[in-house]
Design a protein around this motif. Structure first.
Motif, PDB file in Angstrom:
ATOM      1  N   LEU A  50      13.795  13.708   2.835  1.00 13.80           N
ATOM      2  CA  LEU A  50      13.261  13.812   1.483  1.00 13.80           C
ATOM      3  C   LEU A  50      14.019  14.852   0.666  1.00 13.80           C
ATOM      4  O   LEU A  50      14.365  14.611  -0.500  1.00 13.80           O
ATOM      5  CB  LEU A  50      11.775  14.169   1.539  1.00 13.80           C
ATOM      6  N   VAL A  51      14.307  16.008   1.244  1.00 17.99           N
ATOM      7  CA  VAL A  51      15.041  17.044   0.521  1.00 17.99           C
ATOM      8  C   VAL A  51      16.461  16.576   0.212  1.00 17.99           C
ATOM      9  O   VAL A  51      16.985  16.807  -0.890  1.00 17.99           O
ATOM     10  CB  VAL A  51      15.062  18.350   1.333  1.00 17.99           C
ATOM     11  N   PHE A  52      17.100  15.930   1.163  1.00 15.12           N
ATOM     12  CA  PHE A  52      18.469  15.452   0.949  1.00 15.12           C
ATOM     13  C   PHE A  52      18.514  14.441  -0.198  1.00 15.12           C
ATOM     14  O   PHE A  52      19.377  14.525  -1.082  1.00 15.12           O
ATOM     15  CB  PHE A  52      19.004  14.823   2.233  1.00 15.12           C
ATOM     16  N   LEU A  53      17.596  13.474  -0.213  1.00 21.21           N
ATOM     17  CA  LEU A  53      17.565  12.470  -1.275  1.00 21.21           C
ATOM     18  C   LEU A  53      17.164  13.096  -2.612  1.00 21.21           C
ATOM     19  O   LEU A  53      17.656  12.680  -3.675  1.00 21.21           O
ATOM     20  CB  LEU A  53      16.606  11.345  -0.907  1.00 21.21           C
ATOM     21  N   LEU A  58      10.946   7.354  -4.455  1.00 21.79           N
ATOM     22  CA  LEU A  58       9.961   6.379  -3.994  1.00 21.79           C
ATOM     23  C   LEU A  58       9.595   6.699  -2.551  1.00 21.79           C
ATOM     24  O   LEU A  58      10.284   6.261  -1.613  1.00 21.79           O
ATOM     25  CB  LEU A  58      10.504   4.956  -4.114  1.00 21.79           C
ATOM     26  N   PRO A  59       8.546   7.493  -2.322  1.00 18.55           N
ATOM     27  CA  PRO A  59       8.225   7.972  -0.966  1.00 18.55           C
ATOM     28  C   PRO A  59       7.994   6.854   0.049  1.00 18.55           C
ATOM     29  O   PRO A  59       8.388   6.996   1.207  1.00 18.55           O
ATOM     30  CB  PRO A  59       6.951   8.792  -1.183  1.00 18.55           C
ATOM     31  N   ALA A  60       7.340   5.761  -0.364  1.00 15.68           N
ATOM     32  CA  ALA A  60       7.067   4.689   0.599  1.00 15.68           C
ATOM     33  C   ALA A  60       8.364   4.077   1.119  1.00 15.68           C
ATOM     34  O   ALA A  60       8.517   3.823   2.324  1.00 15.68           O
ATOM     35  CB  ALA A  60       6.195   3.615  -0.054  1.00 15.68           C
ATOM     36  N   ASP A  94       0.859  -1.180   0.000  1.00 15.75           N
ATOM     37  CA  ASP A  94       0.000   0.000   0.000  1.00 15.75           C
ATOM     38  C   ASP A  94       0.893   1.226   0.000  1.00 15.75           C
ATOM     39  O   ASP A  94       1.292   1.741   1.037  1.00 15.75           O
ATOM     40  CB  ASP A  94      -0.916  -0.001   1.224  1.00 15.75           C
ATOM     41  N   ASP A  95       1.244   1.687  -1.217  1.00 20.46           N
ATOM     42  CA  ASP A  95       2.135   2.837  -1.332  1.00 20.46           C
ATOM     43  C   ASP A  95       1.410   4.160  -1.182  1.00 20.46           C
ATOM     44  O   ASP A  95       2.026   5.217  -1.185  1.00 20.46           O
ATOM     45  CB  ASP A  95       2.834   2.808  -2.699  1.00 20.46           C
ATOM     46  N   ALA A  96       0.108   4.120  -1.110  1.00 15.40           N
ATOM     47  CA  ALA A  96      -0.631   5.384  -1.033  1.00 15.40           C
ATOM     48  C   ALA A  96      -0.546   6.015   0.353  1.00 15.40           C
ATOM     49  O   ALA A  96      -0.573   7.225   0.497  1.00 15.40           O
ATOM     50  CB  ALA A  96      -2.089   5.154  -1.411  1.00 15.40           C
ATOM     51  N   LYS A  97      -0.439   5.170   1.379  1.00 16.30           N
ATOM     52  CA  LYS A  97      -0.442   5.683   2.746  1.00 16.30           C
ATOM     53  C   LYS A  97       0.981   5.995   3.183  1.00 16.30           C
ATOM     54  O   LYS A  97       1.621   5.224   3.902  1.00 16.30           O
ATOM     55  CB  LYS A  97      -1.092   4.665   3.689  1.00 16.30           C
ATOM     56  N   VAL A  98       1.500   7.108   2.714  1.00 16.55           N
ATOM     57  CA  VAL A  98       2.839   7.527   3.088  1.00 16.55           C
ATOM     58  C   VAL A  98       2.762   8.942   3.637  1.00 16.55           C
ATOM     59  O   VAL A  98       1.777   9.649   3.468  1.00 16.55           O
ATOM     60  CB  VAL A  98       3.795   7.487   1.870  1.00 16.55           C
ATOM     61  N   GLY A  99       3.850   9.363   4.297  1.00 18.80           N
ATOM     62  CA  GLY A  99       3.867  10.670   4.928  1.00 18.80           C
ATOM     63  C   GLY A  99       4.369  11.748   4.005  1.00 18.80           C
ATOM     64  O   GLY A  99       3.944  11.863   2.861  1.00 18.80           O
ATOM     65  N   PHE A 100       5.340  12.560   4.492  1.00 17.48           N
ATOM     66  CA  PHE A 100       5.921  13.652   3.746  1.00 17.48           C
ATOM     67  C   PHE A 100       4.877  14.690   3.348  1.00 17.48           C
ATOM     68  O   PHE A 100       4.896  15.211   2.247  1.00 17.48           O
ATOM     69  CB  PHE A 100       6.651  13.142   2.493  1.00 17.48           C
ATOM     70  N   SER A 124       1.924  12.706  -1.424  1.00 14.80           N
ATOM     71  CA  SER A 124       3.366  12.500  -1.504  1.00 14.80           C
ATOM     72  C   SER A 124       3.955  13.083  -2.777  1.00 14.80           C
ATOM     73  O   SER A 124       5.110  13.517  -2.791  1.00 14.80           O
ATOM     74  CB  SER A 124       3.676  11.004  -1.420  1.00 14.80           C
ATOM     75  N   SER A 125       3.186  13.125  -3.862  1.00 16.68           N
ATOM     76  CA  SER A 125       3.706  13.655  -5.123  1.00 16.68           C
ATOM     77  C   SER A 125       4.050  15.129  -4.997  1.00 16.68           C
ATOM     78  O   SER A 125       5.103  15.583  -5.465  1.00 16.68           O
ATOM     79  CB  SER A 125       2.691  13.445  -6.243  1.00 16.68           C
ATOM     80  N   SER A 126       3.166  15.901  -4.371  1.00 16.22           N
ATOM     81  CA  SER A 126       3.451  17.325  -4.211  1.00 16.22           C
ATOM     82  C   SER A 126       4.620  17.543  -3.261  1.00 16.22           C
ATOM     83  O   SER A 126       5.429  18.461  -3.461  1.00 16.22           O
ATOM     84  CB  SER A 126       2.212  18.054  -3.693  1.00 16.22           C
ATOM     85  N   ALA A 127       4.754  16.701  -2.246  1.00 19.29           N
ATOM     86  CA  ALA A 127       5.886  16.815  -1.331  1.00 19.29           C
ATOM     87  C   ALA A 127       7.195  16.538  -2.056  1.00 19.29           C
ATOM     88  O   ALA A 127       8.201  17.217  -1.830  1.00 19.29           O
ATOM     89  CB  ALA A 127       5.712  15.837  -0.164  1.00 19.29           C
ATOM     90  N   VAL A 128       7.190  15.549  -2.949  1.00 18.83           N
ATOM     91  CA  VAL A 128       8.385  15.231  -3.730  1.00 18.83           C
ATOM     92  C   VAL A 128       8.735  16.382  -4.650  1.00 18.83           C
ATOM     93  O   VAL A 128       9.909  16.774  -4.773  1.00 18.83           O
ATOM     94  CB  VAL A 128       8.168  13.926  -4.524  1.00 18.83           C
ATOM     95  N   ARG A 129       7.749  16.961  -5.310  1.00 17.78           N
ATOM     96  CA  ARG A 129       8.018  18.079  -6.221  1.00 17.78           C
ATOM     97  C   ARG A 129       8.563  19.291  -5.459  1.00 17.78           C
ATOM     98  O   ARG A 129       9.492  19.961  -5.929  1.00 17.78           O
ATOM     99  CB  ARG A 129       6.749  18.459  -6.979  1.00 17.78           C
TER     100      ARG A 129
END
Length: 476
Positions: free
Chosen positions: A228-231, A209-211, A75-81, A89-94
């Protein structure tokens, strides 16, 4: 650094007695054996019906199917960030990638290389990287399957006839099955698309890959946003290299392919292996297979390719390490701890590297990453970012394995001016070179009695040059 690819090697002794079918004490009874045989045949029929139309040494349709099936329960949908409940998670990654790119602009002359930054699930990672895996795994599978075919006597090949194509199909399915399971394991470990050091994903695409990152963050005691920012910065730095250094992507993948194509199996060992097997004793089969007679042999050409790949991987990882450290600076309190954690993860080889070694036959472990980091740091401090990054403009300018041993010598050579002397007349030099080659006697024009000018004597041409005062003096 090299491993036996696609499981060609002795069984793991640590798995004995733990459900390992190679343990003689765990062999089933006669009735159980027939039941297991029936299940195997049923599974084989199902695999044949679902294998698709993939051709070649590896059945990639089957590999993809198995990998996605193994990942279907995640279940990759239930992630933080996220900073608010409406963000995903997509907006957090961007956002993390955008911040990282801004910081990187001041740490390197290479511009941003990614045209898009995306958030991948484990299943998406499998689908997007499979084309690159096909390029990497095909040479290995071709060499391994070809070795067995060549080992068959000509009479056996003629008698087998159509069975050979069926054997090839079965081999492709076996390789595809192992590749699918390995990709499923890798997909649950990797943090970014470039973590193994190779550009596995589409060009100019930064992918995280946020999960997996969230699972990686659990034991670090650091804010997930910092991780997340470092990676994201590391992924963006890799993409700057792979996008704006045209030869780098091809050189890395081609070197892995070169290593894979050099894999050989000593087929003459089959005769020795046959002599060790007692049909009445199943344990003798296991002992013969674990003897190492059929393991791939590393050739001198492979050793050269291996050293070249190891050096190039170290240079890539070392450059990324230095650039990201300079870009982040003191902006993230836990950056130095993260830097050391990832260094150790790459140096010791995590599950991702071990799985890659199973597939391709070598470990992508930049053992000299620390030496490469020190070299890039030294060059940047002494000569500036522009001269440091300009070294990537051509492979001949890059540091070698020997330069990693003597970084000070390499840095001093960079300080040596490479420009031509200011008073040099290129046209006059070309004319002089032409006169010398024209007046130089050939081997047929020189008689045995002719002698060369003795030491200290000038030839007529030298005297003429001195008399004319043309200014073309010897720079030495």
């Amino acid at each position: 650094m090299s491993k036996s690819p696609f499981g060609f090697g002795p069984p793991d002794p640590d798995k004995r007695g733990d459900g390992d079918p190679s343990d003689p004490s765990e062999q089933p009874s006669g009735a159980e054996a027939f039941n297991q045989l029936g299940q195997m045949l049923s599974q084989l029929g199902q695999m044949l019906s679902q294998a698709g139309t993939s051709s070649g040494p590896v059945n990639y349709d089957l590999a993809k199917q198995i990998a996605l099936q193994n990942l279907s329960g995640r279940d990759d949908a239930k992630v933080g960030f996220t900073t608010s409940g409406s963000e995903d998670s997509s907006s957090a990654v961007r956002d993390a990638a955008h911040l990282a790119e801004l910081w990187l602009d001041a740490a390197t002359i290479l511009p941003a290389g990614a045209t898009s930054t995306v958030s991948w699930s484990a299943r998406t990672w499998v689908e997007k990287t499979l084309p690159t895996w096909q390029r990497l795994c095909d040479p290995v599978a071709q060499q391994m399957s070809g070795a067995w075919m060549q080992a068959l006597p000509e009479e056996a090949k003629q008698a087998a006839g159509p069975l050979l194509s069926m054997m090839g199909q079965m081999g492709g399915m076996a390789f595809g099955s192992q590749l699918g399971n390995a990709l499923a394991q890798l997909a649950q470990e990797v943090l970014t698309s470039t973590e193994v050091g190779l550009p596995l994903g589409p060009s100019a695409t930064s992918a995280l890959l946020p999960a997996n990152i969230e699972k990686f963050t659990e034991g670090l005691e650091l804010p997930s946003s910092e991780v997340l920012v470092f990676l994201a910065a590391r992924e963006a730095a890799h993409q700057r290299l792979f996008t704006h250094v045209p030869w780098l992507r091809q050189r890395l993948l081609a070197t892995v392919e070169e290593f894979a194509r050099g894999i050989t199996v000593d087929t003459s060992a089959l005769e020795s292996l046959a002599g060790q097997i007692d049909p009445a004793n199943p344990a003798s089969i296991e002992e013969a297979m674990s003897s190492g007679l059929l393991e791939p042999q590393t050739t001198p050409e492979q050793q050269v390719a291996l050293k070249r790949l190891e050096t190039l991987l170290a240079l890539v990882e070392g450059w990324v390490d230095v650039v990201v450290a300079d870009a982040i600076g003191d902006r993230l309190p836990g950056a130095e701890a993260l830097r050391e954690t990832l260094r150790r993860r790459r140096a010791t080889g995590g599950p991702a590297e071990q799985t890659f070694a199973t597939l391709v036959g070598l470990e992508l472990r930049p053992r000299r990453m620390r030496a490469a980091s020190s070299l890039w740091k030294l060059i940047g401090d002494r000569h500036g970012l522009e001269k440091r990054d300009d070294l990537w403009s051509h492979p001949d300018l890059m540091p070698t394995a020997e330069d990693l041993d003597e970084p000070l010598d390499f840095a001093e050579r960079l300080a040596t001016p490479t420009t031509l002397p200011a008073d040099l007349d290129p046209i006059a030099e070309l004319e002089r070179t032409g006169r010398e080659s024209k007046n130089k006697p050939t081997s047929t024009e020189t008689s045995p009695t002719e002698t060369s000018p003795t030491a200290g004597e000038d030839t007529d041409e030298d005297k003429g040059d001195k008399g004319t005062g043309s200014g073309n003096t010897d720079p030495s």
